[in-house]
Design a protein around this motif. Structure first.
Motif, PDB file in Angstrom:
ATOM      1  N   VAL A  41       0.814  -1.251   0.478  1.00 31.10           N
ATOM      2  CA  VAL A  41      -0.132  -0.420  -0.020  1.00 31.10           C
ATOM      3  C   VAL A  41       1.355   1.370   0.096  1.00 31.10           C
ATOM      4  O   VAL A  41       0.440   2.409  -0.721  1.00 31.10           O
ATOM      5  CB  VAL A  41      -1.421   0.019   0.763  1.00 31.10           C
ATOM      6  N   LEU A  42       1.619   1.351   0.518  1.00 24.13           N
ATOM      7  CA  LEU A  42       3.050   2.035   1.061  1.00 24.13           C
ATOM      8  C   LEU A  42       4.278   2.715  -0.564  1.00 24.13           C
ATOM      9  O   LEU A  42       3.621   3.682  -0.577  1.00 24.13           O
ATOM     10  CB  LEU A  42       3.691   2.288   1.607  1.00 24.13           C
ATOM     11  N   GLY A  43       4.167   1.414  -1.279  1.00 28.66           N
ATOM     12  CA  GLY A  43       4.784   0.994  -2.316  1.00 28.66           C
ATOM     13  C   GLY A  43       3.572   2.472  -3.257  1.00 28.66           C
ATOM     14  O   GLY A  43       4.218   2.919  -4.270  1.00 28.66           O
ATOM     15  N   GLN A  62       3.634   5.788  -5.395  1.00 32.42           N
ATOM     16  CA  GLN A  62       4.180   5.293  -7.131  1.00 32.42           C
ATOM     17  C   GLN A  62       3.364   6.200  -7.694  1.00 32.42           C
ATOM     18  O   GLN A  62       3.596   7.132  -8.332  1.00 32.42           O
ATOM     19  CB  GLN A  62       4.678   4.022  -7.683  1.00 32.42           C
ATOM     20  N   HIS A  63       2.010   6.813  -6.470  1.00 29.63           N
ATOM     21  CA  HIS A  63       1.004   7.494  -7.424  1.00 29.63           C
ATOM     22  C   HIS A  63       1.243   8.732  -7.279  1.00 29.63           C
ATOM     23  O   HIS A  63       0.865   9.752  -8.038  1.00 29.63           O
ATOM     24  CB  HIS A  63      -0.092   7.230  -6.811  1.00 29.63           C
ATOM     25  N   VAL A 108       2.423  10.228   5.721  1.00 32.16           N
ATOM     26  CA  VAL A 108       3.664  11.124   5.616  1.00 32.16           C
ATOM     27  C   VAL A 108       4.681  10.213   5.055  1.00 32.16           C
ATOM     28  O   VAL A 108       5.179  10.671   4.153  1.00 32.16           O
ATOM     29  CB  VAL A 108       3.718  10.949   7.112  1.00 32.16           C
ATOM     30  N   ILE A 109       5.350   8.779   5.137  1.00 29.47           N
ATOM     31  CA  ILE A 109       6.521   8.798   4.129  1.00 29.47           C
ATOM     32  C   ILE A 109       5.913   8.939   3.065  1.00 29.47           C
ATOM     33  O   ILE A 109       6.880   9.383   2.072  1.00 29.47           O
ATOM     34  CB  ILE A 109       6.598   7.176   4.976  1.00 29.47           C
ATOM     35  N   ALA A 110       5.137   8.153   2.252  1.00 26.56           N
ATOM     36  CA  ALA A 110       4.839   7.702   0.956  1.00 26.56           C
ATOM     37  C   ALA A 110       4.936   9.242   0.272  1.00 26.56           C
ATOM     38  O   ALA A 110       5.344   9.614  -0.680  1.00 26.56           O
ATOM     39  CB  ALA A 110       3.538   7.438   1.201  1.00 26.56           C
TER      40      ALA A 110
END
Length: 287
Positions: A25-27, A31-32, A124-126
């Protein structure tokens, strides 16, 4: 007439595929977000500004490389390139940061995000990683063009190429520093409102309205005030960090004996921005 219920088989089946979890999900969110910074997957209108800024920055790098190939000297080096392009990057993040976070606030999709195995920290990280990557690419790719121009015109063979690599890598690291400063400040401001116009105006104001403060402090009769003037603006702050780390006093800002103070404030500014952004989304996730 019977009141008994009837069960209809309409073909629903259980999902039996792999469950990818939070990391996937984070990846996907990263990417989005990265695609959104350059308008990929959106309308042509969304691509005009980010690619326009990228085109200008690339053009400057090409001109710089061409001048060096003809004269043997730069118009500006890798560090000065970041400093010179930072004004364009301000407007880039003012448009892009609201696209990354303000849109989610306005459309009300955050409860849907956080109903999945996604924590506020992951969100937040993403988003931070996406904007840091976008800003670094905006500065780092032109620096690569400058490197190629310098490497291919080197008159000392591989020795000159390795010398150029030794100049490029610190320049890329300096771009990373700029990227974190821009991302931490702009995303924090954009996270406070769902209206993209207000977020964009706030981001530009923070970066540009602090610059006159530096000018006022730098002309005061106090030597200490002059040396610490750069702390008042994020842009002069990073330039001060460069002057400190490179031991230079000819970069348009003089930090005197307070270079370490510039380094500490830069670290604290980025850290505070990221922690406040995390606190903001933890509050949103708990609603």
């Amino acid at each position: 007439m019977s009141d008994a219920g009837v069960i209809h088989d309409i073909g629903y089946q259980r999902y039996e595929g792999p469950r990818l979890g939070r990391a996937a999900v984070l990846g996907a969110l990263y990417q989005h977000g990265l695609r959104a910074t350059f308008g990929l997957g959106r309308s042509a209108k969304s691509k005009i500004f980010p690619w326009g800024v990228a085109g200008i920055v690339l053009l400057v790098a090409v001109i710089n490389a061409a001048v060096r190939s003809q004269t043997g000297t730069w118009l500006f080096d890798y560090y000065a390139f970041d400093d010179s392009m930072s004004w364009l990057v301000i407007f880039f993040v003012a448009i892009v940061a609201p696209e990354l976070v303000s849109r989610d606030l306005r459309s009300g999709v955050l409860p849907l995000y956080f109903s999945r195995p996604l924590r506020a920290a992951d969100y937040v990280i993403a988003k931070v990683a996406a904007l840091v990557t976008a800003v670094w690419l905006l500065l780092g790719v032109p620096q690569l063009i400058m490197f190629l121009g310098g490497a291919f015109t080197s008159k000392t063979g591989m020795r000159g190429v390795w010398h150029e690599v030794g100049l490029l890598l610190p320049g890329w690291a300096y771009s990373v520093l700029w990227a974190f400063v821009f991302a931490s400040i702009s995303l924090l401001i954009a996270s406070l409102t769902g209206k993209r116009a207000f977020a964009a105006g706030g981001i530009v104001a923070v970066f540009l309205m602090t610059a006159p403060v530096v000018g006022v402090l730098s002309v005061l009769p106090s030597r200490t005030a002059n040396d610490l003037a750069g702390l008042a603006s994020p842009m002069s702050l990073i330039s001060g960090v460069e002057a400190w780390l490179r031991g230079r006093n000819d970069l348009g800002i003089d930090v005197g004996d307070f270079g370490v103070i510039y380094g500490i404030e830069a670290f604290c500014l980025i850290t505070a921005g990221l922690l406040l952004l995390l606190a903001r989304y933890r509050k949103v996730a708990s609603l």
